[in-house]
Design a protein around this motif. Structure first.
Motif, PDB file in Angstrom:
ATOM      1  N   LEU A 141      79.570  66.160 -27.996  1.00 36.50           N
ATOM      2  CA  LEU A 141      80.101  67.562 -28.355  1.00 36.50           C
ATOM      3  C   LEU A 141      81.365  67.584 -28.638  1.00 36.50           C
ATOM      4  CD1 LEU A 141      78.968  70.441 -28.738  1.00 36.50           C
ATOM      5  CD2 LEU A 141      79.328  70.922 -26.406  1.00 36.50           C
ATOM      6  N   VAL A 142      82.042  67.854 -29.997  1.00 39.35           N
ATOM      7  CA  VAL A 142      82.997  67.918 -30.389  1.00 39.35           C
ATOM      8  C   VAL A 142      83.501  69.438 -30.687  1.00 39.35           C
ATOM      9  CG1 VAL A 142      84.750  67.647 -32.365  1.00 39.35           C
ATOM     10  CG2 VAL A 142      83.059  65.904 -31.583  1.00 39.35           C
ATOM     11  N   VAL A 143      84.417  69.933 -29.800  1.00 40.94           N
ATOM     12  CA  VAL A 143      84.703  71.512 -29.780  1.00 40.94           C
ATOM     13  C   VAL A 143      86.119  71.423 -30.346  1.00 40.94           C
ATOM     14  CG1 VAL A 143      84.944  73.359 -28.461  1.00 40.94           C
ATOM     15  CG2 VAL A 143      83.455  71.578 -27.771  1.00 40.94           C
ATOM     16  N   ASP A 144      86.196  71.846 -31.730  1.00 42.36           N
ATOM     17  CA  ASP A 144      87.628  72.245 -32.319  1.00 42.36           C
ATOM     18  C   ASP A 144      87.407  73.082 -33.455  1.00 42.36           C
ATOM     19  OD1 ASP A 144      90.013  71.798 -33.901  1.00 42.36           O
ATOM     20  OD2 ASP A 144      90.113  70.003 -32.815  1.00 42.36           O
ATOM     21  N   ASP A 145      88.169  74.165 -33.558  1.00 44.27           N
ATOM     22  CA  ASP A 145      88.097  75.281 -34.531  1.00 44.27           C
ATOM     23  C   ASP A 145      88.762  74.794 -35.875  1.00 44.27           C
ATOM     24  OD1 ASP A 145      90.892  75.219 -33.411  1.00 44.27           O
ATOM     25  OD2 ASP A 145      91.154  76.989 -34.260  1.00 44.27           O
TER      26      ASP A 145
END
Length: 243
Positions: free
Chosen positions: A14-18
């Motif tokens: 899971l990649v979490v980046d805005d």
């Protein structure tokens, strides 16, 4: 018809980046490395996706809108064990320490090499799976410390120790090899599974570990600094070394 187990599913990341550009690059490299990748643009979305399907590892940006990466990490770690690699544009040691305190397994500063990130992901997953699958000879004891690699539990004077995954691995390694001087490079290879990386990661972990197991972290009795070499775990008088 004989039954055969199918191929092992690809680890879910899971990649979490805005930042859409960063997310696209990271996702692309991980997918080419044959990981199954899901992207979340903010903390709330990350927690929702993790709740729907628990990931094998999370690549988590520290600076997120609304709920920041530290809070996301805290909430994930409160739900269950999951390796976390934090991304940040800030390189201050205090940020690194805070990330490690809430349970991050690694800390990568932007700008970074996507290929290096893939190697870090593989390393963290390999270490996590090895720790979960390894057979343990039994609890390790030194003075009032007890570490059980099989159950992943650590106590001091009977009270649970709140250790991150990597702090636990580091303490277990020290207790398995009392009296041995370890260089930071050797600890990085053995405990982290890395042949490269920022050696200050080891220093930060040792300092955080001392704060949790030493009577006086400023004058450590257990994790000794061996000048010009690294660190040594000393089993003092009346302490019990592992068999």
């Amino acid at each position: 018809m004989s039954e055969h187990s199918g191929p092992r599913p690809a680890p879910r990341i899971l990649v979490v980046d805005d930042d859409p550009t960063v997310a696209e690059v990271v996702t692309g490299y991980l997918e080419r490395a044959r990981f199954a990748v899901e992207h979340a643009g903010d903390g709330a979305d990350a927690l929702r996706r993790a709740g729907e399907r628990w990931p094998d590892l999370v690549v988590l940006d520290l600076m997120l809108p609304g709920m920041d990466g530290l809070e996301v990490c805290r909430r994930l770690r409160a739900t269950g064990p999951v390796p976390v690699i934090m991304l940040t544009a800030r390189s201050d040691e205090e940020d690194r320490v805070t990330g490690l305190e809430v349970g991050a397994d690694d800390y990568v500063t932007k700008p970074f090499s996507p290929r290096e990130l893939v190697l870090r992901v593989r390393s963290v997953l390999r270490r996590h799976h090895t720790a979960a699958a390894s057979s343990s000879p039994g609890p390790l004891r030194a003075g009032d410390l007890t570490v059980d690699p099989g159950t992943r539990r650590a106590t001091r004077a009977g009270a649970p120790l709140a250790l991150t995954l990597r702090e636990f691995d580091l303490l277990a390694h020290f207790m398995e090899h009392p009296g041995t001087a370890h260089s930071r490079e050797a600890l990085m290879r053995t405990v982290w599974g890395w042949d490269f990386g920022d050696l200050s990661t080891v220093t930060v972990h040792v300092r955080r570990l001392r704060a949790k197991i030493e009577d006086d972290p400023g004058r450590p009795a257990l994790i000794q600094t061996v000048w010009g070499v690294g660190y040594r775990f000393d089993v003092g008088a009346g302490q019990e070394a592992p068999a």
